[in-house]
Design a protein around this motif. Structure first.
Motif, mmCIF file in Angstrom:
data_model
loop_
_atom_site.group_PDB
_atom_site.id
_atom_site.type_symbol
_atom_site.label_atom_id
_atom_site.label_comp_id
_atom_site.label_asym_id
_atom_site.label_seq_id
_atom_site.Cartn_x
_atom_site.Cartn_y
_atom_site.Cartn_z
ATOM 1 N N MET A 113 0.818 -1.208 0.000
ATOM 2 C CA MET A 113 0.000 0.000 0.000
ATOM 3 C C MET A 113 0.855 1.263 0.000
ATOM 4 N N GLN A 114 1.891 1.260 0.801
ATOM 5 C CA GLN A 114 2.677 2.478 0.987
ATOM 6 C C GLN A 114 3.787 2.670 -0.044
ATOM 7 N N ASN A 115 4.334 1.579 -0.544
ATOM 8 C CA ASN A 115 5.569 1.701 -1.330
ATOM 9 C C ASN A 115 5.515 1.085 -2.713
ATOM 10 N N SER A 116 4.313 0.864 -3.232
ATOM 11 C CA SER A 116 4.206 0.355 -4.596
ATOM 12 C C SER A 116 2.999 0.985 -5.285
ATOM 13 N N PRO A 117 2.981 0.953 -6.629
ATOM 14 C CA PRO A 117 1.830 1.490 -7.356
ATOM 15 C C PRO A 117 0.711 0.458 -7.502
ATOM 16 N N HIS A 118 0.900 -0.725 -6.907
ATOM 17 C CA HIS A 118 -0.040 -1.832 -7.088
ATOM 18 C C HIS A 118 -0.952 -2.011 -5.881
ATOM 19 N N VAL A 119 -1.928 -2.865 -6.036
ATOM 20 C CA VAL A 119 -2.814 -3.196 -4.930
ATOM 21 C C VAL A 119 -2.540 -4.614 -4.423
ATOM 22 N N ILE A 120 -2.369 -5.581 -5.318
ATOM 23 C CA ILE A 120 -2.144 -6.971 -4.903
ATOM 24 C C ILE A 120 -0.879 -7.527 -5.553
ATOM 25 N N LEU A 121 -0.033 -8.131 -4.716
ATOM 26 C CA LEU A 121 1.114 -8.906 -5.188
ATOM 27 C C LEU A 121 0.947 -10.324 -4.667
ATOM 28 N N SER A 122 1.446 -11.312 -5.405
ATOM 29 C CA SER A 122 1.230 -12.691 -4.992
ATOM 30 C C SER A 122 2.498 -13.527 -5.067
ATOM 31 N N GLY A 123 2.477 -14.640 -4.342
ATOM 32 C CA GLY A 123 3.516 -15.638 -4.415
ATOM 33 C C GLY A 123 4.929 -15.141 -4.159
ATOM 34 N N LYS A 124 5.875 -15.697 -4.907
ATOM 35 C CA LYS A 124 7.283 -15.369 -4.703
ATOM 36 C C LYS A 124 7.563 -13.893 -4.941
ATOM 37 N N GLY A 125 6.870 -13.306 -5.907
ATOM 38 C CA GLY A 125 7.068 -11.888 -6.163
ATOM 39 C C GLY A 125 6.708 -11.048 -4.956
ATOM 40 N N ALA A 126 5.617 -11.404 -4.292
ATOM 41 C CA ALA A 126 5.209 -10.683 -3.089
ATOM 42 C C ALA A 126 6.231 -10.869 -1.980
ATOM 43 N N GLU A 127 6.772 -12.080 -1.859
ATOM 44 C CA GLU A 127 7.780 -12.352 -0.840
ATOM 45 C C GLU A 127 9.066 -11.571 -1.114
ATOM 46 N N ASP A 128 9.486 -11.530 -2.385
ATOM 47 C CA ASP A 128 10.683 -10.762 -2.758
ATOM 48 C C ASP A 128 10.493 -9.284 -2.435
ATOM 49 N N PHE A 129 9.322 -8.754 -2.764
ATOM 50 C CA PHE A 129 9.034 -7.345 -2.490
ATOM 51 C C PHE A 129 9.051 -7.086 -0.988
ATOM 52 N N ALA A 130 8.425 -7.981 -0.222
ATOM 53 C CA ALA A 130 8.369 -7.814 1.228
ATOM 54 C C ALA A 130 9.777 -7.807 1.824
ATOM 55 N N LYS A 131 10.633 -8.672 1.326
ATOM 56 C CA LYS A 131 12.011 -8.722 1.826
ATOM 57 C C LYS A 131 12.737 -7.417 1.536
ATOM 58 N N LEU A 132 12.562 -6.883 0.325
ATOM 59 C CA LEU A 132 13.189 -5.612 -0.039
ATOM 60 C C LEU A 132 12.680 -4.468 0.830
ATOM 61 N N GLN A 133 11.432 -4.581 1.283
ATOM 62 C CA GLN A 133 10.832 -3.529 2.097
ATOM 63 C C GLN A 133 11.154 -3.662 3.587
ATOM 64 N N GLY A 134 11.929 -4.682 3.932
ATOM 65 C CA GLY A 134 12.351 -4.837 5.319
ATOM 66 C C GLY A 134 11.403 -5.627 6.195
ATOM 67 N N CYS A 135 10.425 -6.294 5.597
ATOM 68 C CA CYS A 135 9.540 -7.153 6.391
ATOM 69 C C CYS A 135 10.333 -8.349 6.917
ATOM 70 N N GLU A 136 9.987 -8.822 8.084
ATOM 71 C CA GLU A 136 10.714 -9.947 8.681
ATOM 72 C C GLU A 136 10.409 -11.241 7.928
ATOM 73 N N ILE A 137 11.473 -11.890 7.468
ATOM 74 C CA ILE A 137 11.355 -13.139 6.718
ATOM 75 C C ILE A 137 11.759 -14.295 7.613
ATOM 76 N N VAL A 138 11.004 -15.365 7.578
ATOM 77 C CA VAL A 138 11.284 -16.533 8.409
ATOM 78 C C VAL A 138 11.267 -17.795 7.553
ATOM 79 N N SER A 139 11.776 -18.875 8.115
ATOM 80 C CA SER A 139 11.709 -20.173 7.453
ATOM 81 C C SER A 139 10.266 -20.647 7.398
ATOM 82 N N GLU A 140 9.942 -21.451 6.390
ATOM 83 C CA GLU A 140 8.587 -21.997 6.304
ATOM 84 C C GLU A 140 8.251 -22.850 7.518
ATOM 85 N N ASP A 141 9.266 -23.402 8.174
ATOM 86 C CA ASP A 141 9.037 -24.231 9.356
ATOM 87 C C ASP A 141 8.445 -23.430 10.511
#
Length: 324
Positions: A132-160
Motif C-alpha cells: 500500500m505504501q511503497n508500490s503502485p499496485h494493490v495486490i502482489l502474490s507468491g514469490k514476487g510478493a515475498e521478494d518485495f516484502a524482503k526488499l521492504q524490510g519485512c521480517e522473513i522466516v523459514s517456512e518451518d
C-alpha cells in the motif's frame, strides 16, 4: 500576548475536533465456535489474546497514531499467536504448506495493499502495508510478493516457523474425510483475523489476514486479500473486515456492499451489515461474519454462524470481548 491567545485557541479547536478512537477486531467465525467445543482454559486464552491485540492498537492511537498503523499492530498480535488461522497459526494446504493472504485499506486516501499466497513473511499484514505504501499496485502474490516484502524490510522466516502440530492434525482429519481428489472445503477450517479502526482524527482503516482453508489446493485465494470483498474502508462510511467462506464474500462483494448501502441507500451501519450477512449471504449458502466501525464510531459485529471471536475497545471505556 496575542500570539499566546491564538496558540491557546488553536489548541482548543484541535481538542474540540478530536474524537474518541474505536478499535474492533475478529479472530474468525464458524459453526464450530460453541461453548461445548471450547473449554474454560481455551476460552481464557482466546480472550486474553484478543485483549492484548486491542491494547496494542490503543498504544498507537493514544499518542495520535494513524488508523492504518493501529490496524497493523492489532493484526500482528493475532498473527503471532497459534490460536488463530493467520501467521503462526495458519492452516495447511493439501501439500502441507502454509499459503497466507492479507490486505489493508486506508479510508482517508482509499489506498490499499494486499498480498496472496505467501509463505515466508512472518507477519503478512506488514507485507500488505508495504504494498500500500511503497508500490503502485494493490495486490502482489507468491514469490514476487515475498521478494518485495524482503526488499521492504519485512521480517522473513523459514517456512518451518508456521508449522504447528495442531494444524497438521487438522489436515490429517481433512484428508481422511475428503480423500485425495476432493476440492470440497465446506467442512474445512475457515478462519481469519481482522481489524477496523477509527482514529482520533476521524480517519478509518481496516485490515484482514488469513491462512485460508485447510486442505486448499491449486493456489486457491479467498476474500481476505480482495479489497471490497474481505476488506474495505472509506471515511465517508465505514471500515470493515470479513471472515467466513471466502468464495461467497467475493461473489457478493460483501465489505463494499455494506459501505454502498450506507452511502447510496442511507442505511444505518447496523442495518446494512445485518442485511448483507443474514439476507444476502445466508440464503446463498455463505457462512461467516464481519466486524467494523463507521465514521461516527458505531460498532458492528455481525455473523450468521454459531460464533465469532470478536472484541472492541472505545477510548475511555472497558474492552468488550466475546466469542459465542
Amino acid at each position: 500576548m496575542k500570539g499566546v491567545f491564538i496558540g491557546v485557541l488553536l489548541l482548543f479547536v484541535a481538542f474540540a475536533q478530536a474524537q474518541d478512537y474505536v478499535i474492533v477486531l475478529h479472530g474468525g467465525a464458524g459453526n464450530g465456535i460453541k461453548k461445548e467445543n471450547i473449554n474454560t482454559e481455551e476460552q481464557e486464552a482466546y480472550e486474553l489474546k484478543m485483549s492484548e491485540a486491542l491494547f496494542a492498537g490503543a498504544k498507537v492511537l493514544d499518542t495520535g497514531g494513524a488508523a492504518h498503523l493501529a490496524v497493523v499492530e492489532v493484526i500482528k498480535v493475532l498473527e503471532d499467536s497459534p490460536l488463530f488461522n493467520a501467521g503462526k497459526g495458519a492452516v495447511f494446504t493439501y501439500d502441507e504448506r502454509n499459503e497466507m493472504d492479507a490486505s489493508i485499506m486506508d479510508g482517508n486516501t482509499l489506498n490499499a495493499g494486499a498480498v496472496a499466497g505467501i509463505g515466508t513473511v512472518k507477519n503478512p499484514i506488514t507485507a500488505a502495508l508495504a504494498v500500500m505504501q511503497n508500490s503502485p499496485h494493490v495486490i502482489l502474490s507468491g514469490k514476487g510478493a515475498e521478494d518485495f516484502a524482503k526488499l521492504q524490510g519485512c521480517e522473513i522466516v523459514s517456512e518451518d516457523y508456521f508449522k504447528t502440530e495442531k494444524r497438521l492434525k487438522s489436515l490429517e482429519r481433512y484428508k481422511k474425510a475428503h480423500g485425495s481428489t476432493s476440492t470440497n472445503w465446506e467442512d474445512s477450517k475457515m478462519g481469519t483475523v481482522g481489524c477496523a479502526v477509527l482514529d482520533k482524527n476521524g480517519n478509518l482503516a481496516a485490515g484482514t489476514s488469513t491462512g485460508g482453508m485447510t486442505g486448499k489446493r491449486y493456489g486457491r485465494i479467498g476474500d481476505s486479500p480482495i479489497i471490497g470483498a474481505g476488506t474495505h474502508a472509506d471515511n465517508n462510511t465505514c471500515a470493515l473486515s470479513c471472515t467466513g467462506h471466502g468464495e461467497y464474500f467475493i461473489r457478493y462483494a460483501v465489505a463494499h456492499d455494506v459501505s454502498a448501502r450506507m452511502e447510496y441507500g442511507n442505511e444505518s451501519f447496523q442495518n446494512a451489515a445485518s442485511a448483507v450477512i443474514h439476507k444476502v449471504l445466508k440464503p446463498a449458502g455463505g457462512d461467516g461474519g464481519l466486524i467494523g466501525v463507521d465514521k461516527d464510531g458505531n460498532v458492528v459485529m455481525e455473523f450468521n454462524t454459531s460464533g465469532m471471536f470478536r472484541a472492541y475497545l472505545k477510548e475511555g471505556q472497558e474492552a468488550v470481548v466475546e466469542m459465542f
